[in-house]
Design an enzyme around this catalytic site. Structure first.
Site, mmCIF file in Angstrom:
data_model
loop_
_atom_site.group_PDB
_atom_site.id
_atom_site.type_symbol
_atom_site.label_atom_id
_atom_site.label_comp_id
_atom_site.label_asym_id
_atom_site.label_seq_id
_atom_site.Cartn_x
_atom_site.Cartn_y
_atom_site.Cartn_z
ATOM 1 C CB ALA A 23 0.431 -9.601 -1.722
ATOM 2 C CB THR A 27 2.967 -7.912 4.547
ATOM 3 O OG1 THR A 27 3.760 -6.767 4.220
ATOM 4 C CG2 THR A 27 2.935 -8.859 3.379
ATOM 5 C CB ILE A 104 -8.466 -9.895 -3.788
ATOM 6 C CG1 ILE A 104 -7.731 -10.800 -2.777
ATOM 7 C CG2 ILE A 104 -8.008 -10.206 -5.204
ATOM 8 C CD1 ILE A 104 -8.074 -12.280 -2.919
ATOM 9 C CG HIS A 120 -5.390 -9.788 -9.772
ATOM 10 N ND1 HIS A 120 -4.120 -9.947 -9.284
ATOM 11 C CD2 HIS A 120 -5.256 -9.818 -11.129
ATOM 12 C CE1 HIS A 120 -3.266 -10.078 -10.297
ATOM 13 N NE2 HIS A 120 -3.934 -9.995 -11.419
ATOM 14 C CB CYS A 149 -27.522 -19.015 -4.680
ATOM 15 S SG CYS A 149 -28.685 -17.690 -5.035
ATOM 16 C CB THR A 190 3.955 -6.016 -6.782
ATOM 17 O OG1 THR A 190 3.791 -7.020 -7.795
ATOM 18 C CG2 THR A 190 4.579 -4.782 -7.392
ATOM 19 C CG ASN A 213 8.837 -4.853 -3.513
ATOM 20 O OD1 ASN A 213 7.642 -4.702 -3.268
ATOM 21 N ND2 ASN A 213 9.350 -6.033 -3.817
HETATM 22 P P1 NAD Z 1 3.861 -11.395 -4.083
HETATM 23 O O1 NAD Z 1 3.565 -12.170 -2.853
HETATM 24 O O2 NAD Z 1 4.262 -12.146 -5.292
HETATM 25 O O3 NAD Z 1 5.030 -10.370 -3.773
HETATM 26 C C1 NAD Z 1 4.978 -9.507 -2.660
HETATM 27 C C2 NAD Z 1 6.155 -8.554 -2.742
HETATM 28 O O4 NAD Z 1 5.995 -7.589 -1.733
HETATM 29 C C3 NAD Z 1 7.500 -9.224 -2.525
HETATM 30 O O5 NAD Z 1 8.396 -8.740 -3.506
HETATM 31 C C4 NAD Z 1 7.922 -8.757 -1.114
HETATM 32 O O6 NAD Z 1 9.317 -8.583 -1.013
HETATM 33 C C5 NAD Z 1 7.211 -7.431 -1.022
HETATM 34 N N1 NAD Z 1 6.816 -7.048 0.329
HETATM 35 C C6 NAD Z 1 6.297 -7.816 1.331
HETATM 36 N N2 NAD Z 1 5.980 -7.051 2.393
HETATM 37 C C7 NAD Z 1 6.339 -5.772 2.070
HETATM 38 C C8 NAD Z 1 6.279 -4.520 2.749
HETATM 39 N N3 NAD Z 1 5.791 -4.427 3.979
HETATM 40 N N4 NAD Z 1 6.712 -3.413 2.100
HETATM 41 C C9 NAD Z 1 7.233 -3.485 0.847
HETATM 42 N N5 NAD Z 1 7.319 -4.649 0.157
HETATM 43 C C10 NAD Z 1 6.864 -5.764 0.765
HETATM 44 O O7 NAD Z 1 2.614 -10.433 -4.368
HETATM 45 P P2 NAD Z 1 2.017 -9.856 -5.745
HETATM 46 O O8 NAD Z 1 3.114 -9.396 -6.631
HETATM 47 O O9 NAD Z 1 0.945 -8.933 -5.381
HETATM 48 O O10 NAD Z 1 1.381 -11.132 -6.448
HETATM 49 C C11 NAD Z 1 0.547 -11.996 -5.718
HETATM 50 C C12 NAD Z 1 -0.875 -12.129 -6.246
HETATM 51 O O11 NAD Z 1 -1.631 -12.689 -5.181
HETATM 52 C C13 NAD Z 1 -1.552 -10.845 -6.566
HETATM 53 O O12 NAD Z 1 -2.040 -10.965 -7.838
HETATM 54 C C14 NAD Z 1 -2.711 -10.707 -5.590
HETATM 55 O O13 NAD Z 1 -3.933 -10.723 -6.280
HETATM 56 C C15 NAD Z 1 -2.736 -11.945 -4.773
HETATM 57 N N6 NAD Z 1 -2.655 -11.722 -3.301
HETATM 58 C C16 NAD Z 1 -3.362 -10.702 -2.747
HETATM 59 C C17 NAD Z 1 -3.295 -10.470 -1.386
HETATM 60 C C18 NAD Z 1 -4.098 -9.320 -0.825
HETATM 61 O O14 NAD Z 1 -5.107 -8.954 -1.395
HETATM 62 N N7 NAD Z 1 -3.648 -8.714 0.276
HETATM 63 C C19 NAD Z 1 -2.501 -11.284 -0.570
HETATM 64 C C20 NAD Z 1 -1.792 -12.339 -1.164
HETATM 65 C C21 NAD Z 1 -1.881 -12.537 -2.542
#
Ligand code: NAD
Length: 242
Positions: A23, A27, A104, A120, A149, A190, A213
């Site tokens: 995720a 961001t 996702i 995912h 649907c 992540t 990260n």
């Molecule tokens: P997480 O929220 O658990 O962790 C995010 C990590 O990214 C953190 O360690 C944070 O420090 C780091 N981070 C945040 N912004 C950053 C940046 N700009 N550059 C580098 N690092 C940065 O996310 P995860 O590990 O992906 O687990 C969350 C689950 O939720 C995933 O399985 C995913 O499917 C889902 N999710 C997806 C989205 C999306 O699709 N964008 C958004 C939220 C959650």
């Protein structure tokens, strides 16, 4: 040599790069992650987010599920940022064999990456739970509240893996194959706490393990290079040298 120079050298020496993303890669596109201080898990909802996005919650509280999902998980206006674009550029240059993503949001594909393993699932595919008719994201967003649907009236479900659900076998085997064939694995954006996806990085057997990260991860101690920073800002300083 500073960290960006070290990273550039690793990319220059690698020809089968795989990016393992979460995720945090999105961001900088305006999509909140889960575990950062301003992430979804630190905001207040009636139920904890991990409960809402579970299979049993979808089954038992589909209205509440969709209220949260449409409001907090779907960002139709989000665009790929410098990180997604640089990864696609590496692939186009023949230096990246795949992106394995837990995201996702579909932004790797929008950025132009072709070999994307969305372990995912994706918000862009939605299926009727009864007759399996396909619906686009626009179609389900256009329906008020819970999308039903048009053909059979059953609830439509996003093709995303909810808690308590298994991962797609073909996607998993493709992701693991790519990681095990990589000469450089870049883990980025992540927290590496969501399993089984986080365990896929253990299949890496190549030369360079890199972590980019904001916060520390469990892979930092085994990595050849750790860059603590924003991945979009970091990768925008990197050149793709074929
Ligand atoms: P997480 O929220 O658990 O962790 C995010 C990590 O990214 C953190 O360690 C944070 O420090 C780091 N981070 C945040 N912004 C950053 C940046 N700009 N550059 C580098 N690092 C940065 O996310 P995860 O590990 O992906 O687990 C969350 C689950 O939720 C995933 O399985 C995913 O499917 C889902 N999710 C997806 C989205 C999306 O699709 N964008 C958004 C939220 C959650």
């Amino acid at each position: 040599m500073d960290k960006i120079e070290q990273l550039q050298k690793i990319f220059d020496e690698s020809n089968r790069i795989v990016f393992f993303t979460g995720a945090g890669v999105s961001t900088e596109s305006g999509i909140p992650d889960f575990r950062s201080v301003d992430g979804l898990y630190n905001q207040k909802y009636r139920y904890p987010p991990e409960r809402i996005i579970s299979h049993s919650f979808f089954r038992d509280n589909v209205e509440e599920f969709y209220r949260f999902y449409k409001d907090r998980m779907v960002y139709p206006l989000a665009r790929p940022n410098a990180a997604h674009k640089k990864m696609a550029e590496f692939e186009a240059a023949g230096k990246c064999i795949g992106v394995v993503t837990q995201n996702i949001d579909g932004l790797h594909t929008v950025a132009g990456s072709k070999n994307v393993y969305e372990v995912h699932g994706t918000i862009n595919k939605n299926y009727c739970t009864k007759c399996h008719r396909f619906y686009s994201l626009d179609e389900i967003m256009a329906k008020d509240g819970v999308p039903y649907c048009d053909d059979c009236g059953a609830v439509i479900k996003p093709d995303v893996v909810l808690y308590e659900e298994g991962l797609d076998d073909l996607t998993v085997s493709g992701a693991i194959r790519a990681i095990s064939q990589a000469d450089c694995l870049v883990i980025t954006g992540t927290s590496l706490v969501v399993y089984p996806a986080a365990g896929f990085v253990n299949y890496f057997n190549g030369k360079y393990l890199v972590v980019i990260n904001l916060s520390s991860t469990s892979s930092d101690s085994s990595a050849d290079l750790v860059v603590h920073g924003k991945v979009g800002e970091v990768l925008s300083q990197i050149k793709v040298n074929a």
